[in-house]
Design an enzyme around this catalytic site. Structure first.
Site: not given
Length: 215
Positions: A71, A133, A135
């Site tokens: 979102k 994830d 990252d």
């Protein structure tokens, strides 16, 4: 009115502490929940318009299928697409743009067979206020791998924020709005447990805010 500490002109925000809340308007119910305005809405709009210029230059007259990851990415995606359309109307270039909103866990859309794709998301390390994830790029790699099965002509990734963390996913992002430190930011559709989406600015959440809206 200007701050005594102007926001860095570069898209890389290193030790920027943010603007004082006294310089901005924001929903009163968040009075104690944010520490500072990290990136003002106007700066976000200016940078997003610049990214639209880059896209216009790269894609020429091709059609674009924009996949917006929900979102947290919907505001960035909507503003980016709107700038692309405005630039097209004000120049001799025209990019036919189609937008689809997707959730990462349910992306099985057979309509992604256009000649050209942009994967659009907002924050490459936070989604719905929780660390994910992005990252390390694991989720984005999986999504890109799925898109590639439709043999698109080109795939590009646009992200408003990329955080400087070990093994960060910057290499997966072709159009980066801002590179920021690993700070917990909210606003501009980025939330913390569904709160703060109504902030126009990107703000640093306070300790009080984290505790108040913690699940």
């Amino acid at each position: 009115i200007t701050s005594t500490r102007p926001c860095p002109s570069s898209s890389r925000l290193h030790d920027w502490p943010g603007y004082s809340l006294d310089l901005f308007t924001y929903p009163e119910h968040y009075h104690d929940d944010i520490e500072s305005v990290y990136i003002p809405h106007g700066v976000i709009m200016n940078r997003t318009e610049r990214l639209a210029h880059y896209i216009m230059n790269d894609f020429q007259d091709d059609n674009i299928m924009v996949l917006c990851v929900l979102k947290g990415g919907y505001k960035f995606c909507a503003d980016l697409v709107e700038f692309i359309k405005i630039l097209g109307r004000n120049s001799n270039k025209y990019l036919e743009t189609r937008v689809e909103f997707i959730r990462l866990k349910s992306y099985l859309n057979d309509q992604s067979t256009e000649d050209l794709h942009i994967i659009g998301c907002q924050d490459l390390s936070f989604l719905r206020g929780k660390v994910c994830d992005f990252d390390t790029g694991k989720t984005m790699k999986a999504l890109l791998k799925h898109v590639e099965t439709f043999e698109p002509k080109m795939v590009k990734v646009a992200g408003l924020l990329v955080k400087r963390v070990p093994n960060m996913a910057e290499s997966l992002t072709d159009y980066v709005g801002f590179e920021i430190p690993n700070r917990f930011v909210v606003g501009y559709a980025l939330d913390y447990n569904e709160y703060f989406r109504d902030l126009n600015h990107i703000c640093v959440i306070s300790r009080t805010g984290k505790m108040k809206y913690k699940i």
